[in-house]
Design a protein around this motif. Structure first.
Motif, PDB file in Angstrom:
ATOM      1  N   LYS A 198     -15.497 -18.690 -31.348  1.00 59.13           N
ATOM      2  CA  LYS A 198     -15.660 -18.778 -29.899  1.00 59.13           C
ATOM      3  C   LYS A 198     -14.322 -18.785 -29.161  1.00 59.13           C
ATOM      4  O   LYS A 198     -14.249 -18.360 -28.003  1.00 59.13           O
ATOM      5  CB  LYS A 198     -16.472 -20.016 -29.526  1.00 59.13           C
ATOM      6  N   GLY A 240     -23.202 -21.682 -24.558  1.00 55.10           N
ATOM      7  CA  GLY A 240     -23.313 -22.150 -25.933  1.00 55.10           C
ATOM      8  C   GLY A 240     -24.188 -21.215 -26.750  1.00 55.10           C
ATOM      9  O   GLY A 240     -23.880 -20.894 -27.911  1.00 55.10           O
ATOM     10  N   LYS A 241     -25.268 -20.750 -26.137  1.00 55.58           N
ATOM     11  CA  LYS A 241     -26.158 -19.794 -26.800  1.00 55.58           C
ATOM     12  C   LYS A 241     -25.446 -18.464 -27.023  1.00 55.58           C
ATOM     13  O   LYS A 241     -25.632 -17.820 -28.069  1.00 55.58           O
ATOM     14  CB  LYS A 241     -27.407 -19.575 -25.926  1.00 55.58           C
ATOM     15  N   TYR A 243     -22.254 -18.035 -27.597  1.00 61.86           N
ATOM     16  CA  TYR A 243     -21.391 -18.214 -28.771  1.00 61.86           C
ATOM     17  C   TYR A 243     -22.203 -18.100 -30.058  1.00 61.86           C
ATOM     18  O   TYR A 243     -21.779 -17.454 -31.021  1.00 61.86           O
ATOM     19  CB  TYR A 243     -20.706 -19.580 -28.732  1.00 61.86           C
ATOM     20  N   GLU A 244     -23.374 -18.725 -30.074  1.00 54.73           N
ATOM     21  CA  GLU A 244     -24.212 -18.721 -31.271  1.00 54.73           C
ATOM     22  C   GLU A 244     -24.704 -17.323 -31.625  1.00 54.73           C
ATOM     23  O   GLU A 244     -24.939 -17.017 -32.790  1.00 54.73           O
ATOM     24  CB  GLU A 244     -25.413 -19.647 -31.067  1.00 54.73           C
ATOM     25  N   GLU A 245     -24.830 -16.470 -30.638  1.00 59.79           N
ATOM     26  CA  GLU A 245     -25.315 -15.111 -30.882  1.00 59.79           C
ATOM     27  C   GLU A 245     -24.194 -14.137 -31.225  1.00 59.79           C
ATOM     28  O   GLU A 245     -24.410 -13.177 -31.971  1.00 59.79           O
ATOM     29  CB  GLU A 245     -26.064 -14.595 -29.651  1.00 59.79           C
ATOM     30  N   GLN A 250     -19.981 -19.550 -35.293  1.00 61.39           N
ATOM     31  CA  GLN A 250     -20.948 -20.368 -34.566  1.00 61.39           C
ATOM     32  C   GLN A 250     -22.395 -19.919 -34.804  1.00 61.39           C
ATOM     33  O   GLN A 250     -23.336 -20.590 -34.398  1.00 61.39           O
ATOM     34  CB  GLN A 250     -20.652 -20.362 -33.065  1.00 61.39           C
ATOM     35  N   GLN A 251     -22.580 -18.776 -35.475  1.00 59.57           N
ATOM     36  CA  GLN A 251     -23.925 -18.301 -35.764  1.00 59.57           C
ATOM     37  C   GLN A 251     -24.608 -19.208 -36.784  1.00 59.57           C
ATOM     38  O   GLN A 251     -23.957 -19.819 -37.634  1.00 59.57           O
ATOM     39  CB  GLN A 251     -23.885 -16.876 -36.328  1.00 59.57           C
ATOM     40  N   ALA A 252     -25.937 -19.273 -36.708  1.00 61.72           N
ATOM     41  CA  ALA A 252     -26.700 -19.982 -37.738  1.00 61.72           C
ATOM     42  C   ALA A 252     -26.572 -19.199 -39.041  1.00 61.72           C
ATOM     43  O   ALA A 252     -26.724 -17.973 -39.064  1.00 61.72           O
ATOM     44  CB  ALA A 252     -28.156 -20.103 -37.322  1.00 61.72           C
ATOM     45  N   ASN A 257     -30.559 -21.698 -41.942  1.00 60.94           N
ATOM     46  CA  ASN A 257     -30.320 -21.619 -40.504  1.00 60.94           C
ATOM     47  C   ASN A 257     -30.227 -22.955 -39.778  1.00 60.94           C
ATOM     48  O   ASN A 257     -30.124 -22.999 -38.566  1.00 60.94           O
ATOM     49  CB  ASN A 257     -31.363 -20.719 -39.829  1.00 60.94           C
ATOM     50  N   SER A 260     -24.422 -23.992 -39.163  1.00 61.14           N
ATOM     51  CA  SER A 260     -23.662 -22.809 -38.749  1.00 61.14           C
ATOM     52  C   SER A 260     -22.885 -22.252 -39.937  1.00 61.14           C
ATOM     53  O   SER A 260     -22.716 -22.922 -40.974  1.00 61.14           O
ATOM     54  CB  SER A 260     -22.684 -23.189 -37.632  1.00 61.14           C
TER      55      SER A 260
END
Length: 306
Positions: A198, A240-241, A243-245, A250-252, A257, A260
């Motif tokens: 991120k 925040g979402k 970054y996760e995508e 930061q992805q699951a 899952n 991270s």
């Protein structure tokens, strides 16, 4: 400007939005696909999308770690998928990857001037020979060479996608982190992250994302009346979402899952008694961003029987 049905269909495939809304977006954006996607998102019609790119060319993406530990990822294009599966073509790609690992050329043009293995001729000369022998245009498009740390390659679907992961490892034998590297490479192949972490996301990108999220709320009657402080909090949650995508670490983690990728890497490092850092990755999808000419097959057949 006139918006063609083909353009509308392309935007629909990129976003999953209905045809009429896609046409309206293209009209509003004067045919600019990036602006059309942004318009759709502001209207709450399209989720965050990665640019789909243009029609793919054929060929192969290849990744390898040479005997000297150097990692190489390479894309070589051909005109048809049939040729991409040809053993002569595949052997050529592997030989070129070996030259990159051994010679460290600065770019594709410098690579073409290198000697082809087992000959006194340049790679450019041998490429021309392959074009004559195979009967199709062949182009060395791009490559990345990584000489430091531990490199782990992954090739998906015979070269439709290739990934090279670079790890910095301390206190652990390199061969013990290969499985982790493969798992991370498969994650990258499947989830196609834009960034490593991120912290790599620029302020410009974040500002644009905030602008889009605020526009979505402004177009939602239930959200528009909420206080600015509440909206700001919602936007921060959306970031925040984002970054996760879009950020690998930061992805699951696809195999588990609930954590991270970053936490999974740390857990494996702890178990092995050392430290592991994902330093970089490269993902090549064969033909991405290349405009491929659409031949009129009927016209071609007609011309052959005249």
């Amino acid at each position: 400007m006139a918006i063609s049905a083909k353009d509308v269909q392309k935007l629909r495939e990129m976003t999953g939005v209905g045809m009429m809304d896609c046409k309206k977006a293209l009209v509003e954006a004067d045919g600019d696909f990036d602006k059309a996607i942004e318009w759709l998102r502001e209207k709450g019609l399209a989720a965050q999308t990665k640019k789909a790119g243009k029609v793919a060319a054929e060929g192969v993406s290849f990744a390898i770690v040479a005997d000297n530990g150097v990692g190489v990822i390479l894309e070589v294009n051909s005109q048809t998928d049939f040729v991409a599966k040809n053993e002569v073509f595949q052997g050529f790609v592997k030989d070129v990857a070996g030259v990159i690992a051994a010679e460290s050329p600065a770019d594709v043009e410098a690579l073409k001037s290198c000697k082809y293995p087992g000959t006194d001729r340049t790679i450019a000369d041998v490429t021309a020979d392959k074009v004559l022998a195979i009967g199709e245009n062949i182009q060395i498009r791009r490559f990345v060479r990584c000489a430091e740390g531990v490199n782990v390659p992954y090739i998906h679907m015979g070269g439709k996608v290739a990934v090279l992961v670079n790890l910095a490892v301390e206190g652990i034998d390199a061969d013990k982190v290969v499985t982790l590297g493969k798992d991370v490479a498969m994650q990258i192949c499947a989830m196609n992250p834009t960034y490593l972490d991120k912290s790599d996301v620029s302020q410009e990108v974040l500002d644009k994302e905030k602008e889009i999220q605020l526009a979505i709320m402004a177009n939602d009657p239930k959200m528009a009346a909420k206080p600015d402080k509440v909206k700001e909090g919602i936007v921060m949650g959306k970031l925040g979402k984002y970054y996760e995508e879009n950020c690998l670490l930061q992805q699951a983690f696809v195999k588990e899952n609930k954590i991270s990728v970053e936490k999974h890497v740390a857990a494996v490092a702890k178990e092995l008694g050392g430290t592991i850092t994902v330093k970089a990755f490269t993902r090549f999808a064969t033909g991405e961003g290349i405009e491929k000419a659409e031949d009129d097959f009927a016209a071609e057949v007609a011309s052959m029987i005249k």
